[in-house]
Design a protein around this motif. Structure first.
Motif, short mmCIF file in Angstrom:
data_model
loop_
_atom_site.label_atom_id
_atom_site.label_comp_id
_atom_site.label_asym_id
_atom_site.label_seq_id
_atom_site.Cartn_x
_atom_site.Cartn_y
_atom_site.Cartn_z
N LEU A 1 35.42 1.81 -35.28
CA LEU A 1 34.68 0.97 -34.34
C LEU A 1 33.49 0.39 -35.08
N ASN A 2 33.44 -0.92 -35.21
CA ASN A 2 32.31 -1.59 -35.85
C ASN A 2 31.35 -2.04 -34.75
N GLN B 1 35.07 -13.08 -37.99
CA GLN B 1 34.26 -12.26 -38.89
C GLN B 1 34.76 -10.82 -38.89
N HIS B 2 35.08 -10.30 -37.71
CA HIS B 2 35.62 -8.94 -37.64
C HIS B 2 36.97 -8.85 -38.35
N GLU B 3 37.84 -9.83 -38.14
CA GLU B 3 39.16 -9.78 -38.76
C GLU B 3 39.05 -9.83 -40.28
N THR B 4 38.16 -10.65 -40.80
CA THR B 4 37.95 -10.73 -42.25
C THR B 4 37.44 -9.40 -42.80
N GLU C 1 32.39 -3.89 -24.83
CA GLU C 1 33.53 -4.80 -24.93
C GLU C 1 33.84 -4.99 -26.41
N VAL C 2 35.13 -5.00 -26.76
CA VAL C 2 35.51 -5.03 -28.18
C VAL C 2 36.61 -6.06 -28.42
N TRP C 3 36.54 -6.67 -29.59
CA TRP C 3 37.62 -7.54 -30.02
C TRP C 3 38.81 -6.70 -30.45
N TYR D 1 31.62 -6.20 -30.38
CA TYR D 1 32.05 -5.15 -31.30
C TYR D 1 33.52 -5.40 -31.67
N GLY D 2 34.00 -4.69 -32.70
CA GLY D 2 35.40 -4.80 -33.08
C GLY D 2 36.00 -3.45 -33.40
N VAL D 3 37.27 -3.27 -33.05
CA VAL D 3 38.00 -2.04 -33.40
C VAL D 3 39.01 -2.40 -34.49
N TYR D 4 38.93 -1.69 -35.63
CA TYR D 4 39.80 -1.94 -36.77
C TYR D 4 40.88 -0.86 -36.83
#
Length: 208
Positions: free
Chosen positions: A66-67, A75-78, A107-109, A162-165
């Motif tokens: 979790l970023n 930006q998150h995907e990169t 909320e997260v991408w 935020y983003g979840v990788y």
């Protein structure tokens, strides 16, 4: 946008560390390796600083991060690709609930993106499972956002969340390779041998 990754020196860390700038520099540190990832927009200027320290979490055969930095979907995907994965796909209700427990009230991408009239996952997982909220997708955007109730929305990809990788995880081999690498490692060993090395000269007999 361009991405450049440079290997750096070995480090000792029990959990990965990521730090950098919104459009500038990310440094990924994971176990015994460290890599520098440079993200630049067309102007080459950096946005505001961000950093986070987050341990891996695991579900099934995958590893997740979790970023908690509010960035655009791209930006998150990169950054996720530089880490070794993608923004997370979701292929089952169990995985969906797991990510909900990970994101908390944020909320997260996710890694879903619209192409034409349908969505796909950037890690190429099947998009057969969905959990869109009532009335969604409604055409507001091309990227999949998971709200704090766990439902999916199609949102503007330029919004910041935020983003979840996610990346596939495999247990490291417990047996050393019997075939040495053709090139020496650029990262020095943490535990060098205390025994001096010695050379062997080939000898021949018959056809052997």
């Amino acid at each position: 946008m361009r991405i450049e990754v440079f290997p750096l020196i070995a480090i000792v860390a029990s959990a990965p560390k990521v730090s950098g700038t919104g459009n500038g520099t990310l440094t990924f540190q994971n176990n015994n390796t460290q890599a520098l990832c440079v993200l630049s927009d067309k102007t080459g200027k950096d946005n505001e600083q961000f950093s986070f320290f987050q341990s891996s979490v695991y579900f099934g055969d995958s590893e997740y991060y979790l970023n908690p930095n509010q960035l655009t979907w791209a930006q998150h995907e990169t950054a996720a690709i530089a880490w070794g994965g993608h923004l997370s796909s979701v292929t089952s209700v169990e995985e969906d609930n797991f990510i909900l427990s990970l994101q908390g009230s944020n909320e997260v991408w996710l890694g879903g993106e619209k192409a034409g009239s349908s969505f796909y996952w950037t890690d190429l997982s099947s998009f057969s499972y969905t959990n869109f909220a009532s009335g969604e997708p409604d055409g507001d955007g091309f990227c999949v956002l998971k709200n704090n109730a766990g439902k999916w929305l199609d949102s503007d990809c330029s919004d910041n969340y935020y983003g979840v990788y996610k990346q596939l995880y495999s247990e490291p081999s417990k047996q050393p390779s019997i075939y040495p690498s053709e090139k020496p490692s650029s990262i020095p060993s943490k535990n060098p041998s205390r025994s001096p090395s010695f050379a062997l000269t080939s000898v021949y007999f018959g056809d052997s």
